[in-house]
Design a protein around this motif. Structure first.
Motif, mmCIF file in Angstrom:
data_model
loop_
_atom_site.group_PDB
_atom_site.id
_atom_site.type_symbol
_atom_site.label_atom_id
_atom_site.label_comp_id
_atom_site.label_asym_id
_atom_site.label_seq_id
_atom_site.Cartn_x
_atom_site.Cartn_y
_atom_site.Cartn_z
ATOM 1 N N SER A 1 0.831 -1.207 0.000
ATOM 2 C CA SER A 1 0.000 0.000 0.000
ATOM 3 C C SER A 1 0.864 1.255 0.000
ATOM 4 O O SER A 1 0.583 2.227 -0.726
ATOM 5 N N HIS A 2 1.935 1.303 0.778
ATOM 6 C CA HIS A 2 2.829 2.474 0.843
ATOM 7 C C HIS A 2 3.523 2.660 -0.503
ATOM 8 O O HIS A 2 3.590 3.785 -1.054
ATOM 9 N N THR A 3 4.019 1.610 -1.094
ATOM 10 C CA THR A 3 4.727 1.715 -2.381
ATOM 11 C C THR A 3 3.760 2.140 -3.477
ATOM 12 O O THR A 3 4.091 2.972 -4.340
ATOM 13 N N SER A 4 2.532 1.581 -3.491
ATOM 14 C CA SER A 4 1.551 1.929 -4.520
ATOM 15 C C SER A 4 1.144 3.392 -4.402
ATOM 16 O O SER A 4 0.975 4.083 -5.422
ATOM 17 N N ALA A 5 0.977 3.924 -3.186
ATOM 18 C CA ALA A 5 0.585 5.331 -3.000
ATOM 19 C C ALA A 5 1.654 6.261 -3.550
ATOM 20 O O ALA A 5 1.337 7.284 -4.191
ATOM 21 N N ARG A 6 2.903 5.963 -3.315
ATOM 22 C CA ARG A 6 4.004 6.804 -3.827
ATOM 23 C C ARG A 6 3.993 6.805 -5.365
ATOM 24 O O ARG A 6 4.128 7.866 -6.007
ATOM 25 N N GLN A 7 3.801 5.656 -5.964
ATOM 26 C CA GLN A 7 3.802 5.567 -7.433
ATOM 27 C C GLN A 7 2.609 6.306 -8.040
ATOM 28 O O GLN A 7 2.762 7.044 -9.030
ATOM 29 N N GLN A 8 1.413 6.207 -7.482
ATOM 30 C CA GLN A 8 0.234 6.870 -8.007
ATOM 31 C C GLN A 8 0.333 8.392 -7.868
ATOM 32 O O GLN A 8 -0.094 9.131 -8.784
ATOM 33 N N LEU A 9 0.909 8.880 -6.770
ATOM 34 C CA LEU A 9 1.048 10.344 -6.588
ATOM 35 C C LEU A 9 2.029 10.925 -7.601
ATOM 36 O O LEU A 9 1.799 12.022 -8.155
ATOM 37 N N ASP A 10 3.071 10.201 -7.925
ATOM 38 C CA ASP A 10 4.018 10.658 -8.944
ATOM 39 C C ASP A 10 3.344 10.744 -10.311
ATOM 40 O O ASP A 10 3.572 11.689 -11.085
ATOM 41 N N LEU A 11 2.501 9.765 -10.618
ATOM 42 C CA LEU A 11 1.806 9.796 -11.906
ATOM 43 C C LEU A 11 0.832 10.977 -11.978
ATOM 44 O O LEU A 11 0.680 11.609 -13.037
ATOM 45 N N LEU A 12 0.145 11.326 -10.890
ATOM 46 C CA LEU A 12 -0.796 12.455 -10.876
ATOM 47 C C LEU A 12 -0.065 13.786 -11.076
ATOM 48 O O LEU A 12 -0.571 14.691 -11.754
ATOM 49 N N GLN A 13 1.101 13.968 -10.561
ATOM 50 C CA GLN A 13 1.866 15.218 -10.744
ATOM 51 C C GLN A 13 2.267 15.387 -12.205
ATOM 52 O O GLN A 13 2.362 16.513 -12.709
ATOM 53 N N GLU A 14 2.480 14.293 -12.910
ATOM 54 C CA GLU A 14 2.816 14.379 -14.324
ATOM 55 C C GLU A 14 1.645 14.896 -15.156
ATOM 56 O O GLU A 14 1.822 15.410 -16.258
ATOM 57 N N GLN A 15 0.345 14.784 -14.675
ATOM 58 C CA GLN A 15 -0.849 15.226 -15.405
ATOM 59 C C GLN A 15 -1.201 16.703 -15.109
ATOM 60 O O GLN A 15 -2.254 17.171 -15.570
#
Length: 1002
Positions: free
Chosen positions: A295-309
């Motif tokens: 869950s911690h690793t997935s949250a970090r990856q999803q937040l990085d993808l949202l900043q790219e948008q």
């Protein structure tokens, strides 16, 4: 049973009415029935059988109705008989065809039965009183009084010697068939069949029970499986003894082994459950740590993808703001779009309307289009008034066609009737000629019939003439031979007598002795006695020669008498037939029959021709009426046709001008109406297009001003920025969703528990899962083994109980089948314990046959002078066949038994006669003891020598001594001299006759 009278009417060969008085005929207890072959001797017994039973003897249907009898004389049988002390009169009329009582032709006569009984009133006056008219009631009462069936009656009242000779020489099977019918032992056959069927039923039940045990044993074997061990042997079909108590022990042993195995599997399942629980706890801890780290690793990856948008989100916010401003001018923009659509649609409508106009109308403006419409509608109104006239034309045309058709029909009918009336005289003359010829042929056929009847009588007489002439020639030769023999024997006798006379001195000298006086000279001394010559005849030689000569003369006299009778018969037949040969008479008969057939064929059409003449008269009247009716109708239809033709021509010319190039006036009116409608549509479309153009210009100007007020440089930019509510809502939802996702993932990364889990080493979930799965598999296997062991134990318990029930059912069935099979084998002669292979029915019949043999030997001892004795034998038959009904005969001259088929013809006759009489006694006793006072014996006497014939007649006299009447049916001349009362049956071309004779010889 004692017969009194038998009355025959139109029955069999007897054409008239004949009555047989058995009381008078049987006055001495013995009478003879004789006559030529085919005269009707057997018919008398058939009449007796028919009177008693309503059917003739045997299975074949005899012809009851006499062909010689007059058509109006019914076939009837009336029998007066005493049965069981009751005197009855039985009157039967068989089914037959008889003339109708009124009118021509025949009708069916239904069979009738009338049973009456002799009764006496208070004055001792007797009369017959009606008892029954029902076939069934009368038949049942007569059968009860007789006590025997029709087959038994025919066998014991009429003794056909040829049948009993067959019985004497038959094998056991044939004897069983006859004795079974006579003694009605079918009930014993039924017992045999029932026991066999019962044996098969018990065997089937036993086999079903065995199969149930084997089926349960197979299911127990399958349920136990290969791992269970037992010390007992499983039941098998090869050894039925293992299907009872051994099967029980085997099943219980398997059940005990299954229960022991079940207890062991329960212990192993409990141990596996404890290990499974420990492994599941370790797996749950590793799974929770793995989920936190993931869950911690997935949250970090999803937040990085949202900043790219982020740049895309800025563009969406700008697009949203422009759409909100364009919505402020949306009403004016929508109005301009609607006006443009309406203008384009009006242009298409106006173009389409003008494309349907006539070429001369396509370039007209609105005003001139309306003027052209009004002019076209005025022309159509004028033509509408002429439309009904077209229906009038069609009506007139149809009426004209109908009148023309009727005119043609009347003309055809007139010609047809005229043609028939012209041809009628020739037809009438032809039919009258045919009728006259048929009447002439009818007269010829009557003459031919009479000639044929006369010729048939001559042909029959010619046949008798030729037969008698042949017999005369043979008799003349026989007489010549007997005369020659008589002459020779006479000469021989005279020669022997002469020689004996000449040597009489020597014959006397042979009797002389010294001291004895000579019968000729009286001297006591005989000095020179005459000596006999060689070959000197003796007194015995002379007597024998005289006997031979007398026999030769008797034979000659008999031959002369026979020749005289044959010559008289030949002369009588010649007088009837004439001198014409039989071949010529038969040729004349064939020719005359052909001429009769031809005449009948020509006469047969008389009725048809007469009917055709009557039909011709009726048809003449009909055709005359048709001709008059057709002439009047044709004249009227011609006048109607001319009137209708003038009216139709005038109206057709007027309508041709009105419709122009169109098929009908209505079609032209329709075309003008459609043209007016198109002109109207084109004018309306031109006015609508002008209005749409004005509206489009006004609304475009208003939309341009509204776009500039909202900050858009041109109307096109405002229309491009305008979004509908759905698209605007989607942009706002996408912006909101992006912001919410950023907040959620940021909150996850800030969770202290997840931060601690991320700091730990990665969780080894696969190892923990593999350990738990191994523990699960171990527990599953242990639980499955325990469940299977439990199921097997339950199945074996139920199957063992079912096996116990099946064994309990099998044990009595085994005993029942053993008993039933033993009884079935015993009654069918197949039991190993039986002394002889004899069936139950054969056993009963063997006892009856012993009684028959005992009764038969009483007569056989007299007929054979004590030489022969019949004996019943139950020895084993050849090739193992069943036994019990054997017959053998013992010859006292040799003291040894031998087969019955070694007897000579005469010996077979009196042996079979003894059997027949013995059988009659036993069957009578078996039937209830009702005495059979009348017996008939049919032929067989010709095989006996004179001494044996006398012995047989002595036996018959002994029957007469026991109040029995015996009727003998025979051709033997000696019986005519021995039996005084005789019934002579004579045959004749007109039907047989009966005569009661009492003299010693004809």
């Amino acid at each position: 049973m004692r017969l009194h009278t038998l009355r025959l009417q139109a029955f069999g060969p007897f054409a008239g009415t004949h009555t047989i008085d058995f009381d008078a005929l049987a006055a001495d207890g013995l009478f003879l029935l004789h006559g030529d072959t085919g005269a009707g001797k057997s018919t008398i017994f058939a009449a007796l059988c028919y009177a008693l039973y309503g059917k003739t003897p045997g299975d074949r249907e005899l012809l009851l109705r006499s062909h010689h009898a007059p058509a109006d004389l019914l076939t009837e049988i009336t029998l007066e008989v005493t049965l069981a002390g009751r005197r009855l009169r039985i009157h039967r009329i068989p089914a037959q065809m008889r003339p109708k009582r009124s009118g021509q032709g025949e009708t069916a006569q239904k069979p009738e039965t009338h049973l009456s009984e002799w009764t006496a009133d208070t004055t001792d006056q007797g009369h017959f009183e009606a008892s029954s008219k029902s076939h069934q009631e009368a038949g049942a009462e007569i059968t009860d009084l007789l006590g025997m069936s029709r087959d038994q009656f025919c066998q014991v009242v009429l003794l056909p010697q040829n049948e009993f000779t067959k019985f004497l020489h038959a094998d056991a099977h044939r004897r069983r068939e006859l004795l079974g019918k006579l003694f009605r032992t079918h009930r014993f056959s039924f017992i045999e069949r029932w026991l066999n069927e019962h044996s098969r039923t018990t065997e089937k039940n036993r086999n079903d029970a065995r199969n149930d045990v084997l089926r349960l044993a197979e299911r127990i074997h399958q349920a136990a499986g290969p791992d269970l061990q037992t010390q007992h042997t499983a039941p098998t079909p090869e050894d039925p003894r293992t299907l009872t108590e051994p099967a029980r022990a085997w099943a219980q042993d398997l059940l005990h082994a299954s229960q022991t195995h079940h207890d062991k599997t329960l212990q192993e399942a409990a141990t596996a459950k404890k290990n499974q629980t420990a492994k599941q706890t370790l797996e749950n801890a590793a799974r929770e740590l793995h989920q936190q780290q993931t869950s911690h690793t997935s949250a970090r990856q999803q937040l990085d993808l949202l900043q790219e948008q982020k740049p895309h989100q800025d563009t969406l916010e700008q697009r949203r703001d422009q759409a909100r401003r364009a919505q402020q001018a949306a009403p004016q923009l929508h109005a301009a779009d609607t006006a443009a659509d309406d203008h384009a649609r009006a242009q298409r409508t106006e173009h389409s309307a003008r494309s349907h106009l006539l070429p001369e109308h396509t370039g007209l403006d609105v005003r001139r289009l309306e003027a052209a419409e009004q002019s076209t509608r005025a022309d159509a109104a004028v033509l509408i008034a002429l439309v009904p006239e077209e229906d009038t034309v069609r009506t007139l045309s149809a009426k004209l066609e109908r009148v023309d058709a009727e005119r043609q029909d009347f003309a055809t009918q007139q010609r047809t009737s005229q043609d028939w009336l012209e041809a009628e005289p020739d037809t009438r003359r032809s039919l009258e000629a045919q009728r006259d010829a048929a009447r002439q042929a009818e007269q010829e056929s009557a003459l031919h019939h009479a000639a044929l009847d006369s010729l048939k009588i001559r042909i029959e007489a010619a046949k008798r003439r030729d037969i008698h002439l042949t017999k005369v020639a043979k008799a003349e030769q026989h007489l010549a031979d007997t005369e020659e023999t008589a002459i020779q024997t006479g000469q021989t006798y005279l020669d022997i007598r002469r020689r004996r006379t000449e040597g009489m001195a020597a014959e006397l000298a042979a009797t002389l002795t010294d001291g004895t006086p000579c019968p000729v000279c009286g001297s006591c001394t005989h000095p020179a006695p005459a000596a006999a010559q060689d070959g000197q005849p003796t007194r015995q030689d002379e007597q024998e020669a005289e006997t031979v000569h007398e026999q030769a003369k008797t034979t000659r006299d008999a031959a002369a008498a026979a020749l005289h009778g044959l010559r008289e018969q030949a002369a009588t037949a010649t007088g009837e037939a004439g001198e014409t040969s039989l071949t010529d008479l038969q040729t004349q008969h064939t020719t005359l029959a052909a001429e009769l057939a031809d005449a009948l064929g020509r006469a047969a059409i008389q009725g048809t021709v007469q009917e055709q003449l009557l039909n011709l008269d009726a048809e003449h009247i009909t055709q005359t009426q048709h001709h008059s009716t057709a002439t009047a109708g044709l004249s009227a239809r011609n006048a109607d046709y001319d009137t209708l033709t003038g009216q139709l021509t005038e109206l057709t010319t007027k309508l041709t001008t009105a419709r122009g190039t169109h098929p009908t006036v209505a079609d032209r009116v329709g075309e003008l109406t459609r043209t007016a409608e198109r002109l109207k549509e084109a004018a309306e479309a031109s006015r609508a297009l002008a209005a749409a153009a004005q509206t489009l210009t006004h609304r475009t100007e208003q939309a341009t001003l509204a776009a500039k007020d909202q900050g858009f440089d041109t109307l096109a930019l405002a229309q491009q920025a305008l979004l509908d509510d759905e698209a605007l809502r989607a942009i706002e939802e996408e912006i909101t969703q992006w912001r919410e996702d950023c907040a959620v993932h940021t909150a996850v990364l800030e969770d202290t528990t997840l931060q601690q889990a991320a700091a730990q080493p990665p969780a080894d979930l696969d190892t923990a899962t593999a350990a738990r799965e191994a523990a699960d598999s171990q527990h599953t296997n242990a639980a499955a083994a325990a469940s299977a062991a439990h199921t097997r134990t339950q199945d074996l318990t139920a199957l063992a109980a079912g096996l116990e029930t099946a064994v309990q059912r099998l044990e009595p069935l085994e005993q029942a089948h053993s008993t039933a099979r033993h009884l079935a084998e015993l009654v069918t002669g197949n039991s190993p314990s039986a002394r002889v292979r004899m069936q139950l029915e054969s056993y009963v019949l063997a006892a009856r046959l012993e009684e028959v043999v005992t009764a038969a030997n009483t007569r056989l001892n007299i007929m054979s002078e004590g030489r022969y004795t019949l004996a019943h034998s139950d020895d084993q038959a050849a090739r193992g066949a069943r036994s019990g009904l054997g017959l053998e005969i013992t010859d006292s001259w040799t003291g040894r038994p031998r087969k019955t088929d070694t007897l000579s013809g005469g010996e077979s006759f009196f042996a079979s006669l003894s059997l027949a009489l013995g059988l009659a006694d036993v069957v009578t006793h078996e039937a209830g003891g009702n005495p059979l006072d009348t017996l008939f014996i049919d032929e067989g006497f010709g095989t006996l020598d004179e001494d044996t014939l006398h012995k047989v007649l002595d036996v018959l006299d002994s029957l007469r001594a026991h109040d029995r009447t015996v009727g003998v049916i025979s051709h033997v001349p000696e019986l005519r001299r021995r039996i005084p009362h005789r019934l002579h049956v004579r045959k004749d071309p007109a039907g047989s006759t009966l005569a009661h004779l009492t003299e010693a010889a004809e």
